[in-house]
Design a protein around this motif. Structure first.
Motif, PDB file in Angstrom:
ATOM      1  N   SER A  94     -58.757  -2.030  -2.489  1.00 36.59           N
ATOM      2  CA  SER A  94     -57.670  -2.373  -1.564  1.00 36.59           C
ATOM      3  C   SER A  94     -56.456  -2.922  -2.316  1.00 36.59           C
ATOM      4  N   GLU A  95     -56.699  -3.794  -3.302  1.00 29.91           N
ATOM      5  CA  GLU A  95     -55.605  -4.354  -4.093  1.00 29.91           C
ATOM      6  C   GLU A  95     -54.911  -3.275  -4.915  1.00 29.91           C
ATOM      7  N   LEU A  96     -55.678  -2.353  -5.472  1.00 31.25           N
ATOM      8  CA  LEU A  96     -55.079  -1.259  -6.250  1.00 31.25           C
ATOM      9  C   LEU A  96     -54.179  -0.394  -5.363  1.00 31.25           C
ATOM     10  N   VAL A  97     -54.655  -0.086  -4.162  1.00 32.22           N
ATOM     11  CA  VAL A  97     -53.848   0.700  -3.223  1.00 32.22           C
ATOM     12  C   VAL A  97     -52.556  -0.043  -2.894  1.00 32.22           C
ATOM     13  N   SER A  98     -52.680  -1.357  -2.668  1.00 27.69           N
ATOM     14  CA  SER A  98     -51.515  -2.175  -2.336  1.00 27.69           C
ATOM     15  C   SER A  98     -50.502  -2.197  -3.479  1.00 27.69           C
ATOM     16  N   VAL A  99     -50.986  -2.386  -4.702  1.00 24.13           N
ATOM     17  CA  VAL A  99     -50.098  -2.438  -5.874  1.00 24.13           C
ATOM     18  C   VAL A  99     -49.403  -1.093  -6.086  1.00 24.13           C
ATOM     19  N   PHE A 100     -50.156  -0.004  -6.014  1.00 21.53           N
ATOM     20  CA  PHE A 100     -49.561   1.316  -6.241  1.00 21.53           C
ATOM     21  C   PHE A 100     -48.567   1.684  -5.145  1.00 21.53           C
TER      22      PHE A 100
END
Length: 199
Positions: free
Chosen positions: A54-60
């Motif tokens: 979820s954090e990776l999706v948010s950052v990207f």
């Protein structure tokens, strides 16, 4: 004095995590034009996997890069053949496959002994300059923090080649948790992706 103590406590109890990252890029792969990336946290802990993806999706998404958490497409309770995985990637128009895995993890703990020292401050009293002693106390508490090392690999779906590989070292303080670490690691991965894709 009371105000200073409260300020110290608010600082001391603030959760945080720090991460460093090192990477190497495959010069034969141009991933700057990837349209959609699958992010896969290859981690047994389901909650941490969800948080990290979820954090990776948010950052990207902050970089306007379309990413999909693998847990939405690849169930952790089902085994897939290589052909099934390829079909999932193809059906969902995935051209990049970013995986992150914990290499090792450990808890570090210790105790900071209490120490006191006396300083002197000059001030005027009844018109005379005198030195007034004051004592500062430090330590007297235990600490513990989590350290984890990660391996990050971006694969080109079309060719199956590795586009880049990275390792990251992350530490979360005593009052931090895995979600803080997920945020910190994801932020560094996003920054590294952008840096490498523009080289």
């Amino acid at each position: 004095m009371k105000k200073c103590f409260l300020l110290f406590l608010s600082f001391f109890f603030t959760s945080c995590a720090t991460t460093t990252i090192s990477s190497i890029k495959n010069p034969d792969i141009d991933f700057s034009g990837y349209k959609r990336i699958l992010v896969f946290a290859n981690i047994r802990d389901i909650d941490f996997r969800k948080s990290l993806e979820s954090e990776l999706v948010s950052v990207f998404s902050e970089y306007a890069i379309d990413t999909v958490p693998s847990i939405e497409l690849i169930s952790p309770v089902k085994e897939y053949s290589e052909d099934e995985i390829k079909k999932i990637l193809s059906d969902n128009l995935i051209d990049g496959y970013l995986s992150i895995e914990v290499i090792d993890s450990s808890n570090v703990s210790g105790y900071v002994p209490q120490t006191s020292y006396t300083n002197y401050q000059s001030q005027y009293v009844n018109g005379q300059l005198i030195s007034v002693p004051y004592t500062t106390t430090y330590g007297g508490y235990a600490y513990s923090y989590l350290k984890s090392n990660f391996e990050i690999v971006l694969k080109d779906v079309r060719t199956g080649q590795i586009a880049f590989k990275a390792t990251a070292k992350s530490a979360a303080d005593d009052f931090g948790n895995m979600k803080n670490m997920a945020k910190s690691v994801s932020k560094k991965i996003g920054e590294e992706y952008i840096k490498l894709s523009t080289q």
